[in-house]
Scaffold this active site. Sequence first.
Site, PDB file in Angstrom:
ATOM      1  CD  GLU A 121     -12.040 -10.091  -4.735  1.00  0.00           C
ATOM      2  OE1 GLU A 121     -12.042 -11.334  -4.690  1.00  0.00           O
ATOM      3  OE2 GLU A 121     -10.989  -9.396  -4.656  1.00  0.00           O
ATOM      4  CG  HIS A 146      -1.981  -1.108   1.087  1.00  0.00           C
ATOM      5  ND1 HIS A 146      -2.635  -1.651   2.180  1.00  0.00           N
ATOM      6  CD2 HIS A 146      -2.459  -1.779   0.003  1.00  0.00           C
ATOM      7  CE1 HIS A 146      -3.478  -2.585   1.766  1.00  0.00           C
ATOM      8  NE2 HIS A 146      -3.384  -2.688   0.459  1.00  0.00           N
ATOM      9  CG  ASP A 196      -9.728 -13.536 -13.736  1.00  0.00           C
ATOM     10  OD1 ASP A 196      -8.931 -12.890 -14.460  1.00  0.00           O
ATOM     11  OD2 ASP A 196      -9.359 -14.453 -12.988  1.00  0.00           O
ATOM     12  N   GLY A 197      -9.836 -10.435 -12.198  1.00  0.00           N
ATOM     13  CA  GLY A 197      -9.109  -9.179 -12.335  1.00  0.00           C
ATOM     14  C   GLY A 197      -8.126  -9.146 -13.489  1.00  0.00           C
ATOM     15  CB  SER A 243      -5.335  -1.552  -2.457  1.00  0.00           C
ATOM     16  OG  SER A 243      -6.106  -2.659  -2.867  1.00  0.00           O
ATOM     17  CG  ASP A 279      -2.490  -7.887  -3.673  1.00  0.00           C
ATOM     18  OD1 ASP A 279      -1.643  -8.758  -3.397  1.00  0.00           O
ATOM     19  OD2 ASP A 279      -3.315  -7.438  -2.855  1.00  0.00           O
TER      20      ASP A 279
END
Length: 284
Positions: free
Chosen positions: A115, A19, A142-143, A97, A163
């Site tokens: 997410e 972060h 799906d990121g 974040s 991440d």
Amino acid sequence: MLSYRHAFHAGNHADILKHLCWLGVIQHLKQKTKPFVLFDTHAGAGEYPLNDDFASQNKEYDTGMTRLLDTQAVSPLLDDYLTLSRPFWQQQIYPGSPRLMAGALREQDHAHVMELHPTEIDNLQRSMRRLHNEAIHVHHRDGLEGLIALTPPNPNRGAVLIDPPYEQKKEYKQVADTAAKVYSRWQNAQMVIWYPLLSGRAEEKAQACQSMLDAASQLGKNAFCAELTVAENTHDAGMYGSGVLVINPAWQLDEQLTQAMKEVAGQLGPQAGFSLRWLKTESM
């Protein structure tokens, strides 16, 4: 595949490194008045109550964020991080974040937070809805797939935070492949890729992680990795720290992050240490 819940680890040493770096990237983008677009591929719940069953199970924040609460920061970056975080801490919440990012955005900027976990997306949507900020777009997807689909943005100034939990070894290659696809169409993007530091008992994952770093670090003009260790790297140590790979970092981000993280390491205990090394310096 969707068993991971970040609340177990909220506020730990890895969150602090990740972060701080992400905030440093955002602060550099804000030095110009031009708008920018941010992407967070694994946004999680957005915020994490410390009395939650997950967060309170291991209380990893006690060896992380709790040790920074009374710090009088010398580093401007660490001071910014603490200033944004303390109002949450006073409510016994760790800001993930997306919440830190939201607190740093200006009116002209936009963000996409993604997410896939069915419970986490509900928490994330509630967290973001309370902000009443239409410039923050929440995606249940799906990121990595979403990042490819949504880039390049307009305007094309911006940055990416990747991440994943890395529960499966194949995720390392998926991250490297995604970064390559994004870079092929968005070459001025700043990318921050978080990764764990794993001991010998997880040798296959550690090797996969190194392969990811080797491949992704060659994408931009410049790249560095910054690593925070919190335990001795013995064979059975497990995750003894973590790192961030930064592709196309802003000028002097390395110095600002180093100053901040050396202060952090000094608060995390005698085994904590920080290092930063350049992996590519084509254009400095």
